[in-house]
Design an enzyme around this catalytic site. Structure first.
Site, PDB file in Angstrom:
ATOM      1  N   GLY A 158      13.739  38.759  46.407  1.00  0.00           N
ATOM      2  CA  GLY A 158      14.264  40.134  46.353  1.00  0.00           C
ATOM      3  C   GLY A 158      14.521  40.612  47.771  1.00  0.00           C
ATOM      4  O   GLY A 158      14.694  39.810  48.680  1.00  0.00           O
ATOM      5  N   ARG A 159      14.490  41.936  47.943  1.00  0.00           N
ATOM      6  CA  ARG A 159      14.797  42.488  49.279  1.00  0.00           C
ATOM      7  C   ARG A 159      13.850  41.937  50.341  1.00  0.00           C
ATOM      8  O   ARG A 159      14.273  41.504  51.413  1.00  0.00           O
ATOM      9  CB  ARG A 159      14.652  44.006  49.263  1.00  0.00           C
ATOM     10  CG  ARG A 159      15.660  44.743  48.444  1.00  0.00           C
ATOM     11  CD  ARG A 159      15.404  46.234  48.596  1.00  0.00           C
ATOM     12  NE  ARG A 159      16.124  47.000  47.605  1.00  0.00           N
ATOM     13  CZ  ARG A 159      15.686  47.214  46.369  1.00  0.00           C
ATOM     14  NH1 ARG A 159      14.533  46.718  45.970  1.00  0.00           N
ATOM     15  NH2 ARG A 159      16.404  47.921  45.526  1.00  0.00           N
ATOM     16  N   ILE A 160      12.544  41.985  50.047  1.00  0.00           N
ATOM     17  CA  ILE A 160      11.574  41.594  51.076  1.00  0.00           C
ATOM     18  C   ILE A 160      11.599  40.077  51.281  1.00  0.00           C
ATOM     19  O   ILE A 160      11.583  39.594  52.422  1.00  0.00           O
ATOM     20  CB  ILE A 160      10.155  42.113  50.722  1.00  0.00           C
ATOM     21  CG1 ILE A 160      10.166  43.648  50.640  1.00  0.00           C
ATOM     22  CG2 ILE A 160       9.129  41.646  51.765  1.00  0.00           C
ATOM     23  CD1 ILE A 160       8.886  44.283  50.100  1.00  0.00           C
ATOM     24  N   THR A 234       1.790  39.001  50.757  1.00  0.00           N
ATOM     25  CA  THR A 234       1.954  40.425  51.103  1.00  0.00           C
ATOM     26  C   THR A 234       2.490  41.171  49.877  1.00  0.00           C
ATOM     27  O   THR A 234       2.958  42.304  50.010  1.00  0.00           O
ATOM     28  CB  THR A 234       2.939  40.613  52.279  1.00  0.00           C
ATOM     29  OG1 THR A 234       4.160  39.941  51.954  1.00  0.00           O
ATOM     30  CG2 THR A 234       2.386  40.064  53.581  1.00  0.00           C
ATOM     31  N   ARG A 236       1.212  41.311  45.884  1.00  0.00           N
ATOM     32  CA  ARG A 236       0.104  41.962  45.186  1.00  0.00           C
ATOM     33  C   ARG A 236      -1.008  40.932  45.005  1.00  0.00           C
ATOM     34  O   ARG A 236      -0.739  39.755  44.711  1.00  0.00           O
ATOM     35  CB  ARG A 236       0.532  42.474  43.808  1.00  0.00           C
ATOM     36  CG  ARG A 236       1.319  43.756  43.828  1.00  0.00           C
ATOM     37  CD  ARG A 236       0.482  44.959  44.282  1.00  0.00           C
ATOM     38  NE  ARG A 236       1.232  46.201  44.274  1.00  0.00           N
ATOM     39  CZ  ARG A 236       1.899  46.705  45.338  1.00  0.00           C
ATOM     40  NH1 ARG A 236       1.892  46.056  46.486  1.00  0.00           N
ATOM     41  NH2 ARG A 236       2.536  47.852  45.243  1.00  0.00           N
ATOM     42  N   GLU A 265      -8.896  46.177  45.883  1.00  0.00           N
ATOM     43  CA  GLU A 265      -8.740  46.773  47.208  1.00  0.00           C
ATOM     44  C   GLU A 265      -9.509  48.081  47.278  1.00  0.00           C
ATOM     45  O   GLU A 265      -9.404  48.861  46.324  1.00  0.00           O
ATOM     46  CB  GLU A 265      -7.253  47.019  47.505  1.00  0.00           C
ATOM     47  CG  GLU A 265      -6.451  45.730  47.569  1.00  0.00           C
ATOM     48  CD  GLU A 265      -4.967  45.945  47.879  1.00  0.00           C
ATOM     49  OE1 GLU A 265      -4.556  47.099  48.092  1.00  0.00           O
ATOM     50  OE2 GLU A 265      -4.215  44.955  47.886  1.00  0.00           O
ATOM     51  N   HIS A 284      -3.896  45.803  53.472  1.00  0.00           N
ATOM     52  CA  HIS A 284      -2.667  46.288  52.818  1.00  0.00           C
ATOM     53  C   HIS A 284      -1.874  47.207  53.764  1.00  0.00           C
ATOM     54  O   HIS A 284      -1.696  48.397  53.480  1.00  0.00           O
ATOM     55  CB  HIS A 284      -3.012  47.020  51.511  1.00  0.00           C
ATOM     56  CG  HIS A 284      -1.832  47.095  50.568  1.00  0.00           C
ATOM     57  ND1 HIS A 284      -1.964  47.066  49.188  1.00  0.00           N
ATOM     58  CD2 HIS A 284      -0.506  47.189  50.812  1.00  0.00           C
ATOM     59  CE1 HIS A 284      -0.772  47.166  48.627  1.00  0.00           C
ATOM     60  NE2 HIS A 284       0.130  47.242  49.592  1.00  0.00           N
TER      61      HIS A 284
END
Ligand code: 8YV
Length: 328
Positions: A158-160, A234, A236, A265, A284
């Site tokens: 995707g974008r990342i 990075t 989930r 978390e 995070h």
């Protein structure tokens, strides 16, 4: 006039610019404690609110929605929305806003920072300096791994994921990707996940957490990876079976890991991952640059204001909600 403004609830403070904008249009109540708002307190505050702004990790579920009958919109200051029961919102005709796009580069930077830090053993190097183990020059001291010429497998383009791929290509890496999309960039080889795991020296995860991706990387997958592999997450925490990962790092099934996210978390202090020298855990901070957080807040606030006014959100996860009849 404040009394006339619609009441919204924020589970975190937002940067001043976004907050001023919000105050022009709404009467916000903000949870100011450094800890996450307890669910019962959130239900209490949301009882007569028309808008709710949350961050990831804060569950928005049926119980909360039932306690907040006046709600017109939920806005999350995150691109991920695995903490939100989207079907429950849609069934109530409630739009969910999120913040895609604005955090892409910051998160890709952090993924790459983790990859470099683990590959070049930066934490061990700093510890060596601080604890007086920086002796004479030694050709074997703190040897790390080279990025140029090595293979990075990107899970989810995707974008990342694509932004990480751009960085990797600039570093001279071979880039594999498991994805259903056709890459826009030249130089990426699309492969199935099993092949990616077998071939990659570095694996970076960039899929959303859904029932289909929960524990996508478990004991079986880790066992197929190269023994010198470095895993970067990075995305989930739930995408990786953390117990299986700790075992794999302990027994040398893979070489090392860099994690910005965890299944729970903050990571509990007794978690084995925190005691492993070959695992670097960050709190995070993928999107944690001032510029990005300001943009995320602006977008989250615009989504919230639009939803409160019954207007289309800038980014709506569940467009179906807009046409759905509101329950009586
Ligand atoms: C956020 C993130 O900072 O946007 C996301 O999905 O994981 C991070 O960028 C965090 O989730 C706060 O909401």
């Amino acid at each position: 006039m404040t009394g006339a403004l619609p009441r919204v609830v924020l589970t975190r403070p937002v940067p001043p610019g976004a907050f001023s904008r919000l105050c022009e249009k709404t009467a916000p109540e903000v949870w100011m404690e450094p800890t996450t708002i307890p669910p019962a307190e959130l239900r209490r505050r949301a009882a007569d609110a028309v808008g709710l702004l949350v961050v990831s990790g804060e569950r928005v579920d049926e119980e909360l929605l039932a306690a907040a009958p006046e709600l017109r919109v939920v806005s999350t200051m995150s691109v991920g929305y695995d903490h939100v029961d989207v079907s429950a919102l849609t069934a109530r005709g409630l739009p969910l806003g999120n913040t895609p796009g604005v955090l892409t580069e910051a998160t890709a930077d952090l993924a790459f920072a983790l990859l470099l830090a683990v590959a070049r053993r930066l934490v061990e190097a700093r510890d060596a300096v601080l604890t007086g183990r920086w002796g004479g020059w030694d050709p074997e001291f703190l040897l790390g791994r080279e990025l140029a010429g090595s293979t990075l497998g990107i899970v989810g383009l995707g974008r990342i994921g694509a932004a990480v791929a751009r960085r990797a290509l600039a570093f001279g890496m071979e880039v594999l990707a498991s994805t259903t999309r056709t890459p826009e960039l030249e130089g990426i080889e699309v492969v199935e996940l099993p092949s990616l795991l077998e071939r990659s020296e570095f694996v970076s995860l960039h899929v959303a957490l859904t029932p289909a991706t929960h524990h996508l990387i478990g004991a079986r997958e880790l066992a197929t990876m190269r023994r010198d592999a470095i895993l970067i997450n990075t995305a989930r925490g739930g995408v990786v079976d953390q117990v299986a990962l700790a075992a794999a790092l302990r027994d040398g099934t893979i070489a090392a890991a860099g994690l910005d996210v965890a299944e729970v978390e903050p990571v509990p202090p007794d978690d084995e991952l925190l005691r492993l020298d070959n695992c670097l855990v960050l709190p995070h901070v993928g999107s944690a640059t001032r510029a990005t957080r300001e943009k995320m807040a602006e977008l989250a606030v615009e989504n919230l204001i639009a939803g409160v006014n019954g207007e289309p959100l800038v980014h709506c996860v569940n467009a179906a909600a807009l046409g759905a009849p509101r329950p009586a």
